[in-house]
Every structure is written in C-alpha cells, then in structure tokens.
Design a protein around this motif. Structure first.
Motif, PDB file in Angstrom:
ATOM      1  N   PRO A 225      27.115 117.691   2.468  1.00  0.00           N
ATOM      2  CA  PRO A 225      26.947 116.101   2.776  1.00  0.00           C
ATOM      3  C   PRO A 225      28.250 115.588   2.736  1.00  0.00           C
ATOM      4  CG  PRO A 225      25.253 116.121   1.269  1.00  0.00           C
ATOM      5  CD  PRO A 225      25.235 117.525   1.238  1.00  0.00           C
ATOM      6  N   ILE A 226      28.826 114.975   3.647  1.00  0.00           N
ATOM      7  CA  ILE A 226      30.195 114.452   3.457  1.00  0.00           C
ATOM      8  C   ILE A 226      30.125 112.591   3.231  1.00  0.00           C
ATOM      9  CG2 ILE A 226      32.181 114.069   4.483  1.00  0.00           C
ATOM     10  CD1 ILE A 226      31.783 116.979   5.702  1.00  0.00           C
ATOM     11  N   GLU A 227      30.911 112.376   2.346  1.00  0.00           N
ATOM     12  CA  GLU A 227      30.582 110.645   1.777  1.00  0.00           C
ATOM     13  C   GLU A 227      31.804 110.549   2.391  1.00  0.00           C
ATOM     14  OE1 GLU A 227      32.340 109.611  -2.171  1.00  0.00           O
ATOM     15  OE2 GLU A 227      30.282 109.393  -2.435  1.00  0.00           O
ATOM     16  N   GLY A 228      32.909 110.817   2.664  1.00  0.00           N
ATOM     17  CA  GLY A 228      33.730 109.956   4.148  1.00  0.00           C
ATOM     18  C   GLY A 228      34.878 111.628   4.490  1.00  0.00           C
ATOM     19  N   LEU A 229      34.701 111.458   5.584  1.00  0.00           N
ATOM     20  CA  LEU A 229      35.967 112.252   6.668  1.00  0.00           C
ATOM     21  C   LEU A 229      36.655 111.271   7.544  1.00  0.00           C
ATOM     22  CD1 LEU A 229      35.391 115.172   7.735  1.00  0.00           C
ATOM     23  CD2 LEU A 229      34.268 114.204   9.667  1.00  0.00           C
ATOM     24  N   HIS A 230      38.310 111.698   7.359  1.00  0.00           N
ATOM     25  CA  HIS A 230      39.097 111.055   7.830  1.00  0.00           C
ATOM     26  C   HIS A 230      40.504 111.813   8.094  1.00  0.00           C
ATOM     27  CE1 HIS A 230      41.652 110.262   4.615  1.00  0.00           C
ATOM     28  NE2 HIS A 230      40.235 110.526   4.336  1.00  0.00           N
ATOM     29  N   THR A 231      41.301 110.907   9.156  1.00  0.00           N
ATOM     30  CA  THR A 231      42.752 112.116   9.937  1.00  0.00           C
ATOM     31  C   THR A 231      43.347 111.564   8.080  1.00  0.00           C
ATOM     32  OG1 THR A 231      43.453 110.044  10.533  1.00  0.00           O
ATOM     33  CG2 THR A 231      42.394 111.683  11.705  1.00  0.00           C
ATOM     34  N   GLU A 232      43.894 113.406   7.738  1.00  0.00           N
ATOM     35  CA  GLU A 232      45.315 112.728   6.758  1.00  0.00           C
ATOM     36  C   GLU A 232      46.350 112.272   7.797  1.00  0.00           C
ATOM     37  OE1 GLU A 232      46.498 111.538   4.480  1.00  0.00           O
ATOM     38  OE2 GLU A 232      44.962 112.057   3.021  1.00  0.00           O
ATOM     39  N   THR A 233      48.080 112.800   7.383  1.00  0.00           N
ATOM     40  CA  THR A 233      48.604 112.658   7.829  1.00  0.00           C
ATOM     41  C   THR A 233      48.937 113.546   7.555  1.00  0.00           C
ATOM     42  OG1 THR A 233      50.911 111.125   7.131  1.00  0.00           O
ATOM     43  CG2 THR A 233      49.857 111.799   5.464  1.00  0.00           C
ATOM     44  N   PRO A 235      50.028 116.134  11.646  1.00  0.00           N
ATOM     45  CA  PRO A 235      49.547 117.060  12.973  1.00  0.00           C
ATOM     46  C   PRO A 235      47.841 118.146  12.577  1.00  0.00           C
ATOM     47  CG  PRO A 235      51.124 118.263  12.811  1.00  0.00           C
ATOM     48  CD  PRO A 235      50.943 116.820  11.354  1.00  0.00           C
ATOM     49  N   GLY A 236      46.560 116.985  12.741  1.00  0.00           N
ATOM     50  CA  GLY A 236      45.695 118.325  13.100  1.00  0.00           C
ATOM     51  C   GLY A 236      45.530 117.947  11.786  1.00  0.00           C
ATOM     52  N   VAL A 237      45.152 117.441  10.419  1.00  0.00           N
ATOM     53  CA  VAL A 237      44.897 117.266   9.139  1.00  0.00           C
ATOM     54  C   VAL A 237      43.218 116.277   9.218  1.00  0.00           C
ATOM     55  CG1 VAL A 237      46.297 115.510   8.301  1.00  0.00           C
ATOM     56  CG2 VAL A 237      45.092 117.508   7.465  1.00  0.00           C
ATOM     57  N   LEU A 238      42.792 116.795   9.132  1.00  0.00           N
ATOM     58  CA  LEU A 238      41.695 115.674   7.836  1.00  0.00           C
ATOM     59  C   LEU A 238      41.513 116.143   6.892  1.00  0.00           C
ATOM     60  CD1 LEU A 238      38.553 117.489  10.877  1.00  0.00           C
ATOM     61  CD2 LEU A 238      40.396 115.021  11.290  1.00  0.00           C
ATOM     62  N   GLU A 239      40.104 115.379   5.877  1.00  0.00           N
ATOM     63  CA  GLU A 239      40.365 114.873   4.679  1.00  0.00           C
ATOM     64  C   GLU A 239      38.368 114.729   4.834  1.00  0.00           C
ATOM     65  OE1 GLU A 239      40.477 112.674   0.777  1.00  0.00           O
ATOM     66  OE2 GLU A 239      42.632 113.377   1.822  1.00  0.00           O
ATOM     67  N   ALA A 240      38.012 116.123   3.922  1.00  0.00           N
ATOM     68  CA  ALA A 240      36.874 115.452   3.522  1.00  0.00           C
ATOM     69  C   ALA A 240      36.334 115.555   2.201  1.00  0.00           C
ATOM     70  CB  ALA A 240      35.495 116.276   4.221  1.00  0.00           C
ATOM     71  N   ALA A 241      35.665 114.135   2.153  1.00  0.00           N
ATOM     72  CA  ALA A 241      35.240 113.930   0.550  1.00  0.00           C
ATOM     73  C   ALA A 241      33.200 114.788   0.581  1.00  0.00           C
ATOM     74  CB  ALA A 241      34.878 112.664   0.002  1.00  0.00           C
ATOM     75  N   ILE A 242      32.734 115.796  -0.503  1.00  0.00           N
ATOM     76  CA  ILE A 242      32.193 116.255  -0.292  1.00  0.00           C
ATOM     77  C   ILE A 242      31.012 114.764  -1.520  1.00  0.00           C
ATOM     78  CG2 ILE A 242      30.773 117.833  -0.654  1.00  0.00           C
ATOM     79  CD1 ILE A 242      33.171 119.542  -0.491  1.00  0.00           C
ATOM     80  N   THR A 243      29.486 115.057  -1.051  1.00  0.00           N
ATOM     81  CA  THR A 243      28.978 114.496  -1.993  1.00  0.00           C
ATOM     82  C   THR A 243      28.739 114.410  -3.375  1.00  0.00           C
ATOM     83  OG1 THR A 243      28.318 113.281  -0.120  1.00  0.00           O
ATOM     84  CG2 THR A 243      27.315 112.400  -2.297  1.00  0.00           C
ATOM     85  N   VAL A 244      28.783 114.145  -4.198  1.00  0.00           N
ATOM     86  CA  VAL A 244      28.994 114.157  -5.883  1.00  0.00           C
ATOM     87  C   VAL A 244      27.133 115.002  -5.905  1.00  0.00           C
ATOM     88  CG1 VAL A 244      27.756 112.104  -7.101  1.00  0.00           C
ATOM     89  CG2 VAL A 244      29.102 113.366  -7.997  1.00  0.00           C
TER      90      VAL A 244
END
Length: 484
Positions: A225-233, A235-244
């Motif tokens: 499960p993902i705690e946070g999902l957003h675009t990074e700086t 083109p086309g880059v995402l960041e996902a933080a997986i839950t602890v």
C-alpha cells in the motif's frame, strides 16, 4: 525530494511458517491471511487453480519465476523445489559472469534448492484469481541469496534486542513508449507521459487520475500500500511512498512494487523506468529508506529520547554512526550499476559524502526528530535502481554494527552539504569498480554478510564494470571519430 512516513507504534504481524502440510477444514483464508503450508494449499484448492505463480529475486532485484502446476506446487510446499542457480550467476541481460566462484561454467549451473514462503501469498489482479508466492534460495545457495541475506541481518538485529521497521519511497519516470518503440529509438528522444517540470501537480494527478487510481488499487490488492503518490519535478516522473512495515515485509513490498509498476505501465502501453539517472537534463531517481528500531523488551522506540538533542537516543546515535562510517565501504550494494554513479553528483538531491544532518535533505543521512511513534532516520543515498533487499540489508546492518561497536557519528551538517568540506574518510567511491574494491576489503561487510556473499556480489559488480568498458558509446564517437 520525498514525503516522510511515520513508523508504527506496535509490531506488525509476524510472518510464521507452519510445517503442517495437511489441508484442513478451516475457513479459506484471503491471500494475505495465508500463513502456513496448509493455508496455501487450501486457498489454491478453493480457487480451483491448476497453476500458481512462483517468483524470486536475483542479484539485481529482478524478479524471476514461473507458472507451477498445482501438484508440483503442493510438493514444493512440503519438500522445496529446485531452480537453476544461473539466476545467481548472470547479469540483467542474462549474460553469464565469468569471475564468480559460487556458480559458473565450472559448476555446470546446477539446480539449487528453493523454499516457498506461504506468508508472501498475493493476488495477481490482472489474472482472474491467480496467486503469486515468493520464494528464496536455501541450503548452500542461501549464502548468496539477496532475500535470505536481509533475513540474516534482521535476525542479527533481533538478537541485539530490536525489532526493525522500514519503508521505501521511489521516484520513477513514466514514458508514452513501449519496449519495442524505446528500442527502435535507441532509447533516445523518448516521450515522457507528461511534459514539463511540475512537482506535486494537482492538475496532472487529476487529468490522469485513472492511472493514479490504478496504481493505488494495484498497491492495495498486492499489499504494498502507498502512503503518498504525487508528481515529482521533471517530465513524467512520479514518487510513491510505500507504507511502513517490518523490514522483511518492507523488502518484499518494495521489490514487488518495482516489478508490478512496470507490469501495469506496459499493460497500458506505457513504460516505467527505475534507472538511477536516465537523462543528463533531469534529476536522478531515488530509492530512499526510512528506518526505525523498537525495543523487543517493551515495544518502545529505541531511537526516541524525549529530553535529548533532536530527541536522539544513544542507540540512534550509534546506529547513525554505523551507517555513516560504513557507507563508503558498502556503497556498491546500494549503488549497484554503472548508471548509479551518474546520480551521485552535487546539486541533484543525491549525496556525495557520508554526511548526516537533522532534517537536512542535502546530507546522505537525514535524522527526523519526532515522537515514540515517528522518530527515525532516512538513508538518502539509495537510488531507485538498487535491489531493495540489499539496500535494506546495508542500511539496517551498518546501523546495527555501529550499535555493536558503540560508535559515535561525526558532526552534523548544517546547510548545504555539497558546499562543505568533509573528512576524507567520508568520501564515497566515484565509480562502481572502486566501490566493489571497497566492499571486498571491508572487514565489516564480511562480518555482516559473510565471505561468500561479499566475494560473489563484488565479483558481479566487477563484471558489470567490465561489460561497460567493452561498450563504445555515443559520446566517444562524437568526440573522437573525426578529429582525433
């Protein structure tokens, strides 16, 4: 850049493996409720599956596996099964190492014993009831198996009196390309999924909400499960933080996340890459690790000391010192590719020395003050291309080693770590070859991971560097072809 993740105040459910092989009349468990051999057999029979998927991870964190018939799977649950050990003896292009002792032409690439781990059972959302089980090498092959290595480090941590928790967060670029189109273009002039530099964009995640929701749903279904999902700086880059989770589970979650994000992308006619740095024009892609320890005796944070500076306990300071002191020696396990070192340059959100600071994202190690629940530190050196099991083994193992030795960290960095002068011993190797030599020479690495693993993995990185030196690149042709 990253979003922080809060560590739990109570232990995660333990991953127990029952030796019982009988199929009972107990209720059929859901995939993530499977704990025993009997549970695994019961869910497969209840679903009427003729085959299941079984997978394991190689040196580079690439998932290898197969469909296995129900009869074969049940036998493997009871007795183990054999898997060709070539997956521990080749690179990401399936080219065979010629410099390793564990396996090679000299051994004939025999089958090696493998154990299936019932508690890793997952739903495969795309395959109409299909189940996936993880496995790891056992017996003699266990000494060079990445997942088994992490498990041994966790056992060392537990023997010291601590329960480790962790979470990984990944940056990855998504392209409007397919494997065929990317190859046809020679991996040049690829079209990102979205244009421009637009970090934390509400526009992007709303316009393309269908993709975001698919990622979030996949993560829930497969239990990363993902705690946070957003675009990074970029083109086309995402960041996902997986839950602890507990560190063993965190390794599985991260490895499955990387694999199935690629699967999801390709099923949509897209591609995702976790290369450390795919372009000279854009920042590299991180795989940061958050870690914390809890006392096994009372389940309180081993890192949190309310009245100490930055709430750092003596245990956390020693843990930090181990990570700092051993980072140059263990770098090639965290930065395992030629491309990893393209990212480790000043000004691109990646460290160049083994530094630490409090809430300082220019340092290699970031202490995050908090409470009994959230006090932790972030191993910011990690890149997205690292094998999650090995990256966690390094981040956790080096910290435990620091506790065992009673080490103390150097001075914290205030401000821009790239602009400051640091002791020579904190400098990180600049190439994969140099990093492999440091690993081979490290007494701490051999203590933590064993001679067999250190020799095998260092040789595999030397092979990777040799493969690179055989390659004639575009830069060399443009620079030398006509003029030299």
């Amino acid at each position: 850049m990253d979003e922080s993740t809060e560590l739990p105040s109570s232990p995660a459910a333990t991953n127990s493996l029952s030796s019982s092989s009988a199929v009972s009349d107990d209720p059929v468990p859901s995939p993530r409720q499977v704990r025993s051999i009997a549970d695994a057999k019961r869910i497969v029979e209840a679903r009427g599956l003729t085959h299941v998927k079984v997978g394991l991870f190689d040196n580079d964190g690439v998932m290898r596996g197969k469909y296995m018939s129900r009869e074969k799977f049940f036998s493997a649950l009871d007795h183990g099964f054999a898997f060709c050990d070539v997956v521990l003896g080749w690179d990401v292009q399936d080219q065979l190492y010629d410099n390793t002792r564990y396996t090679g032409w000299h051994t004939g690439y025999p089958d090696a014993p493998v154990r299936i781990l019932p508690y890793t059972c997952r739903e495969v959302p795309f395959e109409d009831g299909m189940l996936l089980f993880l496995a790891e090498f056992s017996d003699s092959a266990e000494v060079v198996c990445p997942r088994a290595l992490l498990r041994r480090v966790i056992q060392r941590c537990e023997k010291a009196g601590f329960a480790p928790y962790g979470a990984l967060e990944y940056e990855f670029f998504v392209f409007d390309e397919t494997p065929d189109s990317a190859r046809a273009k020679g991996y040049r002039d690829l079209k990102p999924f979205t244009p421009g530099w637009f970090g934390y964009s509400m526009i992007r995640n709303s316009v393309h909400a269908d993709l975001y929701h698919e990622i979030l749903e996949l993560a829930q279904q497969m239990d990363f499960p993902i705690e946070g999902l957003h675009t990074e700086t970029g083109p086309g880059v995402l960041e996902a933080a997986i839950t602890v989770d507990s560190v063993e589970a965190a390794g599985d979650k991260a490895a499955l996340f990387k694999t199935f994000i690629k699967v999801l992308a390709e099923r949509r006619g897209l591609m995702a890459t976790f290369m450390a740095k795919w372009s000279n024009d854009y920042p590299g892609q991180s795989g940061h690790i958050h870690l914390s320890l809890r006392n096994k005796s009372d389940n309180k944070s081993a890192f949190f000391a309310k009245d100490a500076p930055h709430s750092m306990s003596d245990v956390q300071r020693q843990f930090l010192a181990g990570q700092q002191r051993l980072m140059p020696e263990l770098l090639c396990m965290v930065a395992p590719t030629i491309n990893s070192y393209r990212r480790l340059i000043p000004g691109f959100w990646a460290p160049t020395d083994a530094t630490w600071g409090v809430e300082n994202r220019t340092a290699a190690l970031r202490v995050i003050p908090g409470s009994d629940k959230s006090q932790r530190q972030e191993y910011r050196l990690g890149a997205a291309d690292a094998n999650p099991y090995l990256a966690l083994a390094v981040a956790l193992g080096s910290g435990i080693y620091g506790i065992e030795q009673g080490w103390q960290p150097g001075d914290a960095v205030d401000g821009n770590a790239y602009a400051a002068d640091h002791p020579a011993e904190l400098a990180l190797p600049r190439t994969l070859w140099d990093a492999a030599q440091r690993l081979k020479e490290s007494a701490a690495a051999r203590d933590l991971f064993g001679d067999a693993f250190v020799d095998h993995f260092a040789a595999s990185r030397e092979w990777e560097e040799r493969e690179y030196r055989r390659h004639i690149g575009e830069w060399e042709l443009q620079r030398y072809f006509e003029i030299i």
